[in-house]
Design an enzyme around this catalytic site. Structure first.
Site, PDB file in Angstrom:
ATOM      1  N   LYS A  68       0.858  -1.036   0.664  1.00  0.00           N
ATOM      2  CA  LYS A  68      -0.034  -0.034   0.080  1.00  0.00           C
ATOM      3  C   LYS A  68       0.784   1.406   0.123  1.00  0.00           C
ATOM      4  CE  LYS A  68      -3.967  -1.625   2.034  1.00  0.00           C
ATOM      5  NZ  LYS A  68      -4.802  -1.752   3.043  1.00  0.00           N
ATOM      6  N   ASP A 105     -10.310   2.501   2.696  1.00  0.00           N
ATOM      7  CA  ASP A 105     -10.485   1.377   3.632  1.00  0.00           C
ATOM      8  C   ASP A 105     -10.814   2.311   4.460  1.00  0.00           C
ATOM      9  OD1 ASP A 105      -9.177  -0.749   3.184  1.00  0.00           O
ATOM     10  OD2 ASP A 105      -6.763   0.401   3.518  1.00  0.00           O
ATOM     11  N   LYS A 159       4.780   5.715  18.055  1.00  0.00           N
ATOM     12  CA  LYS A 159       4.102   5.537  17.145  1.00  0.00           C
ATOM     13  C   LYS A 159       2.515   6.123  17.136  1.00  0.00           C
ATOM     14  CE  LYS A 159       4.332   2.093  13.345  1.00  0.00           C
ATOM     15  NZ  LYS A 159       4.127   0.500  12.877  1.00  0.00           N
TER      16      LYS A 159
END
Length: 269
Positions: A68, A105, A159
């Site tokens: 992706k 998505d 993250k």
């Protein structure tokens, strides 16, 4: 005899992909015949495989793990959603020979939650578990639905903080999550192996919907845990899969499929 319109999903591995069955159901709704194949591209050979596909008449492509991000860089133009997600799951050939990248998505997820599960996102508090590409891809569209609050929790806090700053949402360490969420979405990579994120069970007590982005057996441990811990409704990611596919199909063909009967069809397989 005119060749059928050709579509494909690129991934590695890709043999397990349900995309061909899903898109054939959409074609039945539209009343057309299409070809839709799985293409397993070599790591390092994705760009060449895509180029060959479109040069030989491909009409549109889906992209799954692990390509992706590479598809994002390969695309000549991007939708706003793709730019925000930093990833592309849909490639659309343009008349000038260029490729446009989109990311469906987020629409797949939100359409499943709001239209199929009939749960509003607006004004709700949402907890996202995980901070990988799957989660990043859905945040922009979740935000469009104006929830009261989105919190992201990840094993490695850095993250989660990175995504929180990027999208203007909150981040907490996985171990420090506490209750009060209407919708809890599992997007951790551990979900693929059926591992449950390290979260306290009491966060599910007022939860209207616990959702796992993976589908089938892999989603069962998390959804069972959520149900036993008090979640009122649970759902795996099959509806998201069908929803993102429908949005891709609409971008290629200008026909928007009804996802409900296709979700039921896929459940029955």
């Amino acid at each position: 005899m005119t060749a059928l319109p050709r579509y494909a999903v690129f991934g590695n591995p890709v043999a397990h992909s349900k995309s061909p069955q899903i898109h054939q159901q959409f074609a039945l709704q539209e009343g057309v015949d299409i070809e839709y194949e799985r293409i397993c591209a070599d790591i390092g050979g994705f760009a060449q495989a895509v180029s060959t596909f479109f040069e030989t008449g491909g009409c549109g492509a889906n992209v799954t793990v692990p390509f992706k991000q590479e598809a994002f860089h390969l695309a000549d133009e991007h939708s706003e959603r793709a730019l925000a997600a930093g990833a592309v799951n849909t490639l659309i050939p343009l008349k000038n020979g260029k490729l446009r990248g989109d990311n469906t998505d987020g629409i797949g997820l939100t359409n499943d939650i709001t239209q199929v599960k009939n749960i509003a996102i607006e004004g709700k508090t949402i907890l996202l578990l995980g901070a990988g590409g799957a989660v990043r891809g859905v945040i922009p569209v979740l935000k469009e639905h104006r929830p009261a609050r989105i919190v992201i929790a990840n094993r490695t806090r850095a993250k989660a903080e990175e995504l929180a700053q990027l999208f203007g949402i909150e981040a907490v360490p996985m171990a420090d999550v506490n209750g009060g969420f209407d919708i809890i979405i599992n997007g951790t990579s551990g979900g693929l192996n059926g591992q449950i994120p390290d979260i306290p069970p009491d966060i599910f007590q007022n939860c209207a919907l616990a959702y796992d982005m993976v589908y089938g057996c892999a989603a069962k441990p998390f959804l069972d845990f959520a149900r036993q811990s008090g979640a009122k409704k649970t759902a795996d990611g099959l509806g998201m899969l069908v929803g993102q596919a429908a949005a891709s199909y609409a971008l290629w063909r200008g026909f928007t499929p009804d996802i409900r009967p296709v979700i039921e069809y896929m459940k029955a397989l």
